[in-house]
Design a protein around this motif. Structure first.
Motif, short mmCIF file in Angstrom:
data_model
loop_
_atom_site.label_atom_id
_atom_site.label_comp_id
_atom_site.label_asym_id
_atom_site.label_seq_id
_atom_site.Cartn_x
_atom_site.Cartn_y
_atom_site.Cartn_z
N LYS A 126 0.83 -1.20 0.00
CA LYS A 126 0.00 0.00 0.00
C LYS A 126 0.87 1.25 0.00
N ILE A 154 1.69 4.64 -3.32
CA ILE A 154 1.58 6.11 -3.28
C ILE A 154 2.93 6.79 -3.10
N THR A 195 -6.09 4.55 2.99
CA THR A 195 -4.81 4.46 2.28
C THR A 195 -3.79 3.63 3.03
#
Length: 337
Positions: free
Chosen positions: A132, A136, A330
């Motif tokens: 995860k 990003i 997120t």
């Protein structure tokens, strides 16, 4: 509805045993009279979180959870990220029951109450967090120094009382509750993020106006292993990735080998060291996350340089003992927070 039984009907469960505890599951067993086993149809398990010493004021108040399950051979596994969190103390008691034709239950007395603590994230859970975080992290940007901000008093203490060597200190409880390094791994804490427009470390810091800078190769050398330790945010848009640099064979390295995913120094989305034949190494950091780098060994001031920063302290950005936002989609995974 439940009808209280007499002791002759169902014996009181006793000798509760908890085993195989993970961050979001455990196995439970107990003893009862032999004649009960053929009659019991259901188990009631009363699970309560013990009051935390430092509760997360942003999180909803926890309430006791009563689990109802059909009788199965013991020991049985209790699993559920919706009511179990890592590194958290719980109390548990059990009750056995017989479901009657009219839908009501005849129940035993409650067992004794016992306490246990859930475990850390496993390597598999950390790998989920790592994926995860990598999604990003953004593009890699070059950097040349690791830096550490502290007060003038801190560095004066290091010079006078520690022989000019910064000793490792214990990692605090900031970030994910389940990170194995919290309260367990000691290190010296560094940053390496740079400003987009200058390519240099920022002029601001929440930790102090004096900055120690050390060439990247002094900490991130071929003899150093790189590990992923955490991914979190603090109710803000900024996300933090915690990495560990541990000299090979050191106490910190031995700790990390069994608990954290190791990263390839040349091929990972967070922090890299690459080198073409005959050229100097190039060091790069992820641009879209804030890296917190734990160097798991002492660091001598003589290996770097000290200077003052010109910006503000920005105390609101400190991550000391910061609690992770459990609602962020997120940076959370489907185990406890």
């Amino acid at each position: 509805m439940q009808k209280e039984s007499t002791m002759e009907f169902l014996s009181r469960p006793h000798s509760i045993r908890i085993s195989e505890v993970t961050c979001d599951s455990f196995r439970i067993d107990w003893a009862a009279e032999p004649g009960d086993s053929g009659r019991v149809t259901h188990y009631f398990i009363d699970l309560s979180r013990k009051e935390a010493r430092d509760p997360n004021r942003f999180k909803h108040k926890d309430v006791p959870t009563k689990l109802v399950t059909k009788a199965v051979p013991l020991p049985m596994t209790v699993r559920g990220h919706w009511f179990l969190s890592p590194r958290t103390e719980y109390s548990v008691a059990v009750q056995t029951a017989v479901k009657q034709p009219d839908g009501e239950y005849l129940v035993s007395e409650w067992s004794e109450v016992i306490e246990f603590c859930t475990g850390d994230y496993s390597t598999a859970h950390l790998q989920q967090l790592q994926l995860k975080a990598g999604s990003i992290a953004g593009r890699l940007r070059p950097f040349t120094v690791f830096y550490r901000n502290q007060t003038q008093e801190y560095f004066q203490h290091i010079r006078l009382q520690c022989g000019g060597v910064m000793p490792p200190t214990l990692k605090d409880s900031s970030g994910s509750v389940g990170s194995p390094i919290n309260g367990a791994l000691s290190g010296v804490f560094f940053s390496c993020n740079t400003e987009f427009d200058t390519g240099l470390p920022p002029n601001d810091s929440p930790y102090g106006a004096v900055r120690f800078q050390i060439p990247a190769g002094q900490l991130f050398s071929p003899d150093t292993h790189l590990y992923f330790a955490d991914f979190y945010c603090m109710y803000t848009p900024y996300h933090y990735v915690v990495l560990v640099l541990a000299p090979g064979g050191s106490e910190g390295d031995c700790f990390c080998q069994d608990r954290l995913p190791e990263l390839d120094p040349a091929h990972n989305p967070f922090l890299t060291r690459t080198q073409q034949d005959g050229a100097e190494p190039v060091y790069s950091h992820a641009h879209d996350v804030i890296l917190e780098v734990v160097f798991a060994a002492p660091v001598a001031l003589a290996h770097g340089m000290l200077g003052e920063i010109s910006g503000h302290m920005l105390m609101s950005q400190t991550t000391a003992n910061a609690k992770k936002d459990p609602s962020c989609k997120t940076c959370n995974i489907s185990v406890g927070r």
